[in-house]
Design an enzyme around this catalytic site. Structure first.
Site, PDB file in Angstrom:
ATOM      1  N   HIS A 267       3.863  41.214 -22.407  1.00 19.26           N
ATOM      2  CA  HIS A 267       3.329  42.411 -21.764  1.00 19.26           C
ATOM      3  C   HIS A 267       2.598  43.246 -22.819  1.00 19.26           C
ATOM      4  O   HIS A 267       2.496  42.819 -23.986  1.00 19.26           O
ATOM      5  CB  HIS A 267       4.444  43.213 -21.072  1.00 19.26           C
ATOM      6  CG  HIS A 267       5.612  43.515 -21.964  1.00 19.26           C
ATOM      7  ND1 HIS A 267       5.516  44.315 -23.069  1.00 19.26           N
ATOM      8  CD2 HIS A 267       6.899  43.105 -21.913  1.00 19.26           C
ATOM      9  CE1 HIS A 267       6.696  44.412 -23.648  1.00 19.26           C
ATOM     10  NE2 HIS A 267       7.555  43.662 -22.980  1.00 19.26           N
TER      11      HIS A 267
ATOM     12  N   GLY B 238       3.355  45.670 -24.528  1.00 23.17           N
ATOM     13  CA  GLY B 238       4.131  45.980 -25.737  1.00 23.17           C
ATOM     14  C   GLY B 238       3.957  44.883 -26.777  1.00 23.17           C
ATOM     15  O   GLY B 238       3.667  45.155 -27.951  1.00 23.17           O
ATOM     16  N   HIS B 239       4.094  43.616 -26.340  1.00 19.95           N
ATOM     17  CA  HIS B 239       3.895  42.503 -27.276  1.00 19.95           C
ATOM     18  C   HIS B 239       2.455  42.490 -27.790  1.00 19.95           C
ATOM     19  O   HIS B 239       2.212  42.249 -28.970  1.00 19.95           O
ATOM     20  CB  HIS B 239       4.126  41.153 -26.572  1.00 19.95           C
ATOM     21  CG  HIS B 239       5.501  40.954 -26.050  1.00 19.95           C
ATOM     22  ND1 HIS B 239       5.798  40.948 -24.709  1.00 19.95           N
ATOM     23  CD2 HIS B 239       6.672  40.735 -26.694  1.00 19.95           C
ATOM     24  CE1 HIS B 239       7.082  40.727 -24.543  1.00 19.95           C
ATOM     25  NE2 HIS B 239       7.640  40.607 -25.729  1.00 19.95           N
TER      26      HIS B 239
END
Ligand code: PAF
Length: 281
Positions: free
Chosen positions: A34, A36-37
């Site tokens: 997502h 964040g990654h």
């Protein structure tokens, strides 16, 4: 983008980067990527010549096999996202590669792994350090990137790297949030609509804590304020609340005079969400 599934393939590809004198930045993940990654991938790309992402759903960090089986996976989508982001190499080992038959070596930060979130999920951080140590030994990155959302995990990994003299620099990336403030997590897709709405209570509680910090509260007063915000949401069950010194994670008693990390674990049905914030008085 090169995809390697074996240690030998991965080492050969990294060897080529090294021969060209290039630095390697690594983002270890469990897939189902997502934003964040992807923010960690962008950070890695800005700090290293080559970016390596590992995708491995690590069985040793899950408490029960139901949680492991329920962990979402989407290899095709993950690879598309990483290709679009310009990642150089993806390491996707299987369980037998990471845990060869007869395997018996573990890595554990004995104090940090067994406090706070480690008490809610016994054995979890031992699984994390064991797999991250193995991944580092295979990839041998110069830098590795982990989200600050898993704040205790970040401190655990920094401790392991320092204690074992691993030649890798650990860099934390700031938490990426949904527009309404919910921290991005692969677990968010498993929340029912009412639980998804209720989950905003985590960021509400942390916002409240930040406001209260300006009044130089005691640890106890801050804790009570956070507990009362979580209690105001009937769908939420508070599973863990730790207020600790920002780096050593030692418990703080009495007035809060320095930077403190607040770590929250809240369950919605069988889905455990975590969030954290470092607050300063
Ligand atoms: O944060 C994660 O996704 C995992 O704990 C990690 C660091 C990839 C180890 O399996």
């Amino acid at each position: 983008m090169k995809i390697c599934r074996t240690v030998a393939e991965c080492r050969a590809a990294i060897g080529e980067f090294r021969k060209a004198g290039e630095t390697v930045g690594m983002v270890p993940t469990m897939g189902f990527l997502h934003a964040g990654h992807m923010s960690l991938v962008a950070l890695a790309k800005s700090r290293a010549d080559r970016t390596v992402v590992s995708i491995f759903v690590n069985p040793t960090q899950f408490g029960d096999s139901a949680d492991l089986d329920a962990y979402p996976r989407d290899e095709t989508r993950d690879l598309e996202m990483l290709r679009a982001a310009g990642v150089d190499l993806v390491f996707m080992p299987d369980v037998d590669t990471m845990y060869p038959p007869g395997d018996e070596t573990i890595v554990e930060t004995t104090r940090l792994a067994n406090i706070m979130h480690g008490q809610v999920r016994p054995g979890h951080f031992r699984g994390v350090t064991t797999v991250v140590c193995r991944l580092f030994n295979i990839v041998q990155p110069d830098t590795a990137f982990f989200g600050e959302k898993d704040y205790q995990q970040l401190q655990v990994i920094k401790r392991m790297v320092a204690d074992l003299h691993m030649p890798v620099k650990i860099i934390g990336g700031t938490t990426v949030r949904e527009p309404d403030g919910l921290a991005m997590s692969s677990r968010n897709v498993r929340l029912s609509a009412p639980d998804r709405a209720a989950a905003l209570v985590l960021s509400r509680a942390l916002n409240k804590a930040e406001t209260i910090m300006t009044q130089h509260p005691t640890q106890r007063a801050l804790r009570e304020a956070i507990v009362s915000v979580i209690a105001s949401e009937p769908r939420a069950a508070l599973k863990g609340l730790d207020i600790a010194a920002a780096e050593s994670l030692t418990e703080i008693d009495g007035p809060l005079t320095g930077p403190a990390a607040i770590m929250l674990s809240v369950a919605f049905g069988d889905i455990l969400l975590i969030d954290q914030r470092v607050v300063t008085p």
